[in-house]
Write a protein that holds these residues in place. Structure first.
Motif, PDB file in Angstrom:
ATOM      1  N   MET A 166      43.527  54.855  53.269  1.00  0.00           N
ATOM      2  CA  MET A 166      43.468  53.693  52.410  1.00  0.00           C
ATOM      3  C   MET A 166      44.092  52.497  53.125  1.00  0.00           C
ATOM      4  O   MET A 166      44.999  52.646  53.938  1.00  0.00           O
ATOM      5  N   PHE A 167      43.618  51.301  52.735  1.00  0.00           N
ATOM      6  CA  PHE A 167      44.064  50.060  53.341  1.00  0.00           C
ATOM      7  C   PHE A 167      44.314  49.037  52.231  1.00  0.00           C
ATOM      8  O   PHE A 167      44.063  49.316  51.064  1.00  0.00           O
ATOM      9  N   THR A 168      44.803  47.857  52.609  1.00  0.00           N
ATOM     10  CA  THR A 168      45.074  46.812  51.625  1.00  0.00           C
ATOM     11  C   THR A 168      44.198  45.582  51.806  1.00  0.00           C
ATOM     12  O   THR A 168      44.197  44.707  50.958  1.00  0.00           O
ATOM     13  N   GLU A 223      53.995  47.563  51.160  1.00  0.00           N
ATOM     14  CA  GLU A 223      53.639  46.541  50.186  1.00  0.00           C
ATOM     15  C   GLU A 223      52.119  46.485  50.047  1.00  0.00           C
ATOM     16  O   GLU A 223      51.397  46.490  51.046  1.00  0.00           O
ATOM     17  N   LEU A 224      51.642  46.433  48.819  1.00  0.00           N
ATOM     18  CA  LEU A 224      50.202  46.327  48.552  1.00  0.00           C
ATOM     19  C   LEU A 224      49.897  44.863  48.265  1.00  0.00           C
ATOM     20  O   LEU A 224      49.842  44.429  47.126  1.00  0.00           O
ATOM     21  N   GLY A 225      49.728  44.080  49.334  1.00  0.00           N
ATOM     22  CA  GLY A 225      49.554  42.641  49.182  1.00  0.00           C
ATOM     23  C   GLY A 225      48.127  42.232  48.858  1.00  0.00           C
ATOM     24  O   GLY A 225      47.905  41.141  48.351  1.00  0.00           O
ATOM     25  N   GLY A 226      47.147  43.063  49.157  1.00  0.00           N
ATOM     26  CA  GLY A 226      45.756  42.735  48.883  1.00  0.00           C
ATOM     27  C   GLY A 226      45.266  43.532  47.695  1.00  0.00           C
ATOM     28  O   GLY A 226      45.749  43.375  46.575  1.00  0.00           O
ATOM     29  N   HIS A 227      44.303  44.410  47.930  1.00  0.00           N
ATOM     30  CA  HIS A 227      43.846  45.352  46.910  1.00  0.00           C
ATOM     31  C   HIS A 227      43.516  46.662  47.613  1.00  0.00           C
ATOM     32  O   HIS A 227      43.513  46.721  48.840  1.00  0.00           O
ATOM     33  N   ILE A 228      43.285  47.713  46.866  1.00  0.00           N
ATOM     34  CA  ILE A 228      42.982  49.012  47.474  1.00  0.00           C
ATOM     35  C   ILE A 228      41.608  48.936  48.148  1.00  0.00           C
ATOM     36  O   ILE A 228      40.597  48.631  47.510  1.00  0.00           O
ATOM     37  N   VAL A 229      41.603  49.198  49.444  1.00  0.00           N
ATOM     38  CA  VAL A 229      40.396  49.152  50.268  1.00  0.00           C
ATOM     39  C   VAL A 229      40.260  50.511  50.951  1.00  0.00           C
ATOM     40  O   VAL A 229      41.229  51.019  51.509  1.00  0.00           O
ATOM     41  N   GLY A 236      37.241  38.729  40.791  1.00  0.00           N
ATOM     42  CA  GLY A 236      37.382  40.101  41.267  1.00  0.00           C
ATOM     43  C   GLY A 236      37.685  40.086  42.762  1.00  0.00           C
ATOM     44  O   GLY A 236      37.760  39.033  43.394  1.00  0.00           O
ATOM     45  N   SER A 237      37.861  41.264  43.319  1.00  0.00           N
ATOM     46  CA  SER A 237      38.187  41.391  44.737  1.00  0.00           C
ATOM     47  C   SER A 237      37.026  41.979  45.518  1.00  0.00           C
ATOM     48  O   SER A 237      36.267  42.802  44.998  1.00  0.00           O
ATOM     49  N   VAL A 238      36.904  41.555  46.758  1.00  0.00           N
ATOM     50  CA  VAL A 238      35.993  42.159  47.728  1.00  0.00           C
ATOM     51  C   VAL A 238      36.752  42.244  49.053  1.00  0.00           C
ATOM     52  O   VAL A 238      37.713  41.513  49.267  1.00  0.00           O
ATOM     53  N   ALA A 239      36.310  43.131  49.922  1.00  0.00           N
ATOM     54  CA  ALA A 239      36.799  43.149  51.295  1.00  0.00           C
ATOM     55  C   ALA A 239      35.643  42.707  52.183  1.00  0.00           C
ATOM     56  O   ALA A 239      34.558  43.299  52.131  1.00  0.00           O
ATOM     57  N   LEU A 240      35.867  41.656  52.955  1.00  0.00           N
ATOM     58  CA  LEU A 240      34.856  41.114  53.858  1.00  0.00           C
ATOM     59  C   LEU A 240      35.411  41.175  55.277  1.00  0.00           C
ATOM     60  O   LEU A 240      36.463  40.585  55.560  1.00  0.00           O
ATOM     61  N   ASN A 241      34.727  41.932  56.141  1.00  0.00           N
ATOM     62  CA  ASN A 241      35.234  42.217  57.489  1.00  0.00           C
ATOM     63  C   ASN A 241      36.681  42.693  57.421  1.00  0.00           C
ATOM     64  O   ASN A 241      37.510  42.365  58.269  1.00  0.00           O
ATOM     65  N   GLY A 242      36.963  43.460  56.370  1.00  0.00           N
ATOM     66  CA  GLY A 242      38.276  44.082  56.221  1.00  0.00           C
ATOM     67  C   GLY A 242      39.315  43.224  55.539  1.00  0.00           C
ATOM     68  O   GLY A 242      40.426  43.684  55.299  1.00  0.00           O
ATOM     69  N   THR A 243      38.981  41.979  55.203  1.00  0.00           N
ATOM     70  CA  THR A 243      39.934  41.049  54.608  1.00  0.00           C
ATOM     71  C   THR A 243      39.804  41.061  53.089  1.00  0.00           C
ATOM     72  O   THR A 243      38.715  40.849  52.560  1.00  0.00           O
ATOM     73  N   SER A 244      40.910  41.292  52.389  1.00  0.00           N
ATOM     74  CA  SER A 244      40.918  41.258  50.927  1.00  0.00           C
ATOM     75  C   SER A 244      40.801  39.813  50.468  1.00  0.00           C
ATOM     76  O   SER A 244      41.628  38.970  50.818  1.00  0.00           O
ATOM     77  N   ASN A 295      30.683  42.643  57.045  1.00  0.00           N
ATOM     78  CA  ASN A 295      30.865  43.930  56.352  1.00  0.00           C
ATOM     79  C   ASN A 295      31.422  43.671  54.958  1.00  0.00           C
ATOM     80  O   ASN A 295      32.407  42.962  54.798  1.00  0.00           O
ATOM     81  N   LEU A 296      30.779  44.275  53.956  1.00  0.00           N
ATOM     82  CA  LEU A 296      31.148  44.088  52.552  1.00  0.00           C
ATOM     83  C   LEU A 296      31.542  45.424  51.941  1.00  0.00           C
ATOM     84  O   LEU A 296      30.769  46.385  51.985  1.00  0.00           O
ATOM     85  N   GLU A 297      32.759  45.469  51.411  1.00  0.00           N
ATOM     86  CA  GLU A 297      33.185  46.616  50.610  1.00  0.00           C
ATOM     87  C   GLU A 297      33.501  46.093  49.216  1.00  0.00           C
ATOM     88  O   GLU A 297      34.348  45.215  49.058  1.00  0.00           O
ATOM     89  N   ILE A 298      32.794  46.611  48.229  1.00  0.00           N
ATOM     90  CA  ILE A 298      33.047  46.187  46.855  1.00  0.00           C
ATOM     91  C   ILE A 298      34.330  46.824  46.354  1.00  0.00           C
ATOM     92  O   ILE A 298      34.820  47.801  46.923  1.00  0.00           O
ATOM     93  N   ASP A 299      34.884  46.257  45.300  1.00  0.00           N
ATOM     94  CA  ASP A 299      36.117  46.759  44.720  1.00  0.00           C
ATOM     95  C   ASP A 299      35.896  48.164  44.159  1.00  0.00           C
ATOM     96  O   ASP A 299      34.920  48.413  43.443  1.00  0.00           O
ATOM     97  N   THR A 300      36.783  49.073  44.480  1.00  0.00           N
ATOM     98  CA  THR A 300      36.670  50.468  44.032  1.00  0.00           C
ATOM     99  C   THR A 300      36.620  50.553  42.514  1.00  0.00           C
ATOM    100  O   THR A 300      35.831  51.322  41.954  1.00  0.00           O
ATOM    101  N   LEU A 301      37.432  49.765  41.834  1.00  0.00           N
ATOM    102  CA  LEU A 301      37.441  49.777  40.374  1.00  0.00           C
ATOM    103  C   LEU A 301      36.078  49.380  39.810  1.00  0.00           C
ATOM    104  O   LEU A 301      35.581  50.007  38.868  1.00  0.00           O
ATOM    105  N   ALA A 302      35.440  48.373  40.394  1.00  0.00           N
ATOM    106  CA  ALA A 302      34.116  47.944  39.938  1.00  0.00           C
ATOM    107  C   ALA A 302      33.099  49.074  40.074  1.00  0.00           C
ATOM    108  O   ALA A 302      32.243  49.280  39.204  1.00  0.00           O
TER     109      ALA A 302
END
Length: 196
Positions: free
Chosen positions: A1-3, A91-97, A135-143, A178-185
């Motif tokens: 897991m990442f942030t 610290e979880l500064g971003g969101h769960i990725v 909401g949150s997305v991860a784009l190229n790994g960035t929250s 690269n797009l990772e949608i929010d896990t909760l969504a």
């Protein structure tokens, strides 16, 4: 897991296609503290370390991963966003990725607003329903936080600090991201699907 909080910008220093794609990534991380088999998110893609040197590590990238991400566009000299795996107590500064990229979005517009830059992306139609304003997305790994959504298009603002400490200062309209949608969504959508 990442942030989704980028902690280094590495550089692709070697690529070799042998069945799978092998990449060598130069890093500022202390590689003595990295174990073989460790996971490092590279442009948001969770990759396994298979070899280590003083200032580099190697990864192997399967054809499946190349087909679902922008890693097939990697070239020697390219900067890449890096994040080491989350440890208990960090610290979880971003969101769960997860580092499991869902698809590739395209930058369709960039506009400076104050000191920040507003980016507009086009998401694949199959993923657009998972992207929501605020909401949150991860784009190229960035929250990142989504500002607005219009069909398959969505916008985010990127502040100067983020552009300085990530690869976001080097992108342009037309780039694949690269797009990772929010896990909760993802889970909310699955629950709604199962209950209908």
């Amino acid at each position: 897991m990442f942030t989704g909080i980028i902690t280094d910008v590495g550089e692709i220093v070697a690529l070799e296609q042998r069945g799978d794609l092998k990449a060598r990534i130069k890093t500022a991380y202390d590689t003595k503290g990295i174990e073989l088999g460790a996971s490092i998110a590279s442009e948001g893609v969770c990759l396994t370390v298979i070899a280590l040197g003083d200032d580099w590590y190697d990864v192997e990238i399967s054809a499946e991963t190349v087909s679902k991400t922008n890693l097939g566009d990697w070239r020697e000299g390219r900067p890449v966003n890096l994040e080491r795996a989350l440890k208990v107590g960090d610290e979880l500064g971003g969101h769960i990725v997860s580092g499991h990229v869902d698809g590739v979005a395209e930058i369709v517009a960039m506009k400076d607003e104050g000191d920040s830059t507003r980016f507009t992306f086009k998401a694949p139609e199959s993923l657009a329903k998972f992207i929501a304003p605020k909401g949150s997305v991860a784009l190229n790994g960035t929250s990142l936080t989504v500002n607005e959504v219009d069909g398959c298009d969505f916008g985010v603002n990127i502040i100067p600090h983020t552009k300085e400490v990530t690869t976001w200062g080097h992108v342009k309209v037309g780039d694949k991201i690269n797009l990772e949608i929010d896990t909760l969504a993802r889970y909310v959508a699955r629950l709604a699907e199962m209950s209908s």
